[in-house]
Design a protein around this motif. Sequence first.
Motif, PDB file in Angstrom:
ATOM      1  N   GLU A   1      40.138 -26.793 -46.251  1.00  0.00           N
ATOM      2  CA  GLU A   1      39.667 -26.465 -45.002  1.00  0.00           C
ATOM      3  C   GLU A   1      40.475 -27.628 -44.030  1.00  0.00           C
ATOM      4  O   GLU A   1      40.954 -27.328 -42.994  1.00  0.00           O
TER       5      GLU A   1
ATOM      6  N   SER B   1      33.393 -29.252 -56.412  1.00  0.00           N
ATOM      7  CA  SER B   1      32.538 -29.224 -55.332  1.00  0.00           C
ATOM      8  C   SER B   1      32.118 -30.565 -54.844  1.00  0.00           C
ATOM      9  O   SER B   1      31.663 -31.262 -55.508  1.00  0.00           O
ATOM     10  N   PRO B   2      32.229 -30.853 -53.396  1.00  0.00           N
ATOM     11  CA  PRO B   2      32.577 -30.033 -52.449  1.00  0.00           C
ATOM     12  C   PRO B   2      34.074 -30.000 -51.824  1.00  0.00           C
ATOM     13  O   PRO B   2      34.547 -29.184 -51.186  1.00  0.00           O
TER      14      PRO B   2
ATOM     15  N   ASN C   1      33.950 -25.462 -38.452  1.00  0.00           N
ATOM     16  CA  ASN C   1      33.651 -25.906 -39.770  1.00  0.00           C
ATOM     17  C   ASN C   1      33.432 -27.185 -39.961  1.00  0.00           C
ATOM     18  O   ASN C   1      33.501 -27.720 -41.300  1.00  0.00           O
TER      19      ASN C   1
ATOM     20  N   ASP D   1      36.750 -29.026 -53.484  1.00  0.00           N
ATOM     21  CA  ASP D   1      37.557 -27.774 -53.452  1.00  0.00           C
ATOM     22  C   ASP D   1      37.632 -26.972 -52.297  1.00  0.00           C
ATOM     23  O   ASP D   1      38.275 -26.161 -52.205  1.00  0.00           O
ATOM     24  N   ARG D   2      36.445 -27.133 -51.630  1.00  0.00           N
ATOM     25  CA  ARG D   2      36.359 -26.517 -50.273  1.00  0.00           C
ATOM     26  C   ARG D   2      36.652 -27.288 -49.054  1.00  0.00           C
ATOM     27  O   ARG D   2      37.622 -26.817 -48.208  1.00  0.00           O
ATOM     28  N   LEU D   3      36.492 -28.437 -49.111  1.00  0.00           N
ATOM     29  CA  LEU D   3      36.888 -29.272 -47.896  1.00  0.00           C
ATOM     30  C   LEU D   3      38.503 -29.753 -47.716  1.00  0.00           C
ATOM     31  O   LEU D   3      39.081 -29.642 -46.478  1.00  0.00           O
TER      32      LEU D   3
END
Length: 386
Positions: free
Chosen positions: A104, A96-97, A218, A99-101
């Motif tokens: 996206e 993190s972060p 986002n 793994d999300r960015l």
Amino acid sequence: MPPTDNQGSFLNRISIRRNQVVYEQEVEDLEQFQKHVADRLSELFHPPEDTNSSDPPETLLSIAWFRKLLDVFLCCEAEFKAVVIMGRDANNFVKSPLDRLIPEHLDRTVKALDICTAIIHGIDLLLHWKKLAQIAVDSLQKKPIGEGDVKRAKKALNTLLSSITIDDKEKSAENHHHSTKSGASSKDHTTIGNLRSLSYSFARSWSASKQIQAMSSNLTAPRGGEPTGLVVPVYLMSSVLVFVMWAMVSAIPCQERTGLGAHLQLSKQFTWAQPMIGLQEKIGEDWKKKEKKGRSGLLDETQRLENLGLSLVEFADGFSFPVEAEKAEEVAAMVAEMAEICGRMDEGLGALQMQVRELFNRIVRSRAETLDVLDHVNKVTTPVPY
């Protein structure tokens, strides 16, 4: 012979020092990347004035400017991949972060591919507008100008102006009113319909503006104390990607661009963001000022073609033979300017379209390479069931 405690301590110090050197080099690479982006964007905001160059001037939102913009993006993308994706410990991407960015960012690239396709078709439409303008130029450059030449030029210009201002969401009655006012024939409307199909290759519900909005919805600036230094360059690259797509959509004919001026919010805390924000504000002001309800967009050459076309149609409406010397001189100047714009479009649009295709292919390759890295990391970190 097993190492003594002193030898082990020495080896540990060497390992720590080696890791420290690697870390310092990585930090320096990331800082250099951000500096390079800032420098390139600053040149876009303040184009150099090279009076000795034979190339077209890089007026903001001109074809030459957009070619430089895409060059900047391709350079930034290549450097981003080198210092962030390929030159790093891939295990960072599952933390993190990131793994999300990272996912996206990859999702934004998919939406960018749709926009690239729309831009490629939009450039086809621009090339057709150029052909119509060239017909008018060839007709009005005749000496002396005869009534047949003026009629031919007027017909081409009316088709050009109708295609520029028409909007697919207009009612058929409004289109009929516009065509009656401009004097466009049923044959002209067939031509306009063909031109519309060049730029609108998506379903009628598809919206370039909504694509940009989805890409930026986002996109948030990193907060203080993020656990990895890779967050900033990922945010940087996503911001550049969204800005480039937004700028191209504002200038090149695209399907449905309502509210485009309000779809991009950038953080002011980074040096590289300052020139991008300046460009966004300037383009946004132009968009709102012109309130473009049609498809011409803000491309400098298209704006000039439209203005000249309106003036030349006005001349054609009041034409009488022979043309007064003063009026002939005024018309000749406008025709010469239109000829110069046609020349720029003829030289630059094909190259610009090739760059957009290259951009499309680059995004596809980079996305595939990033997915390969993520897939490898996931396989390594996934526990093996027993």
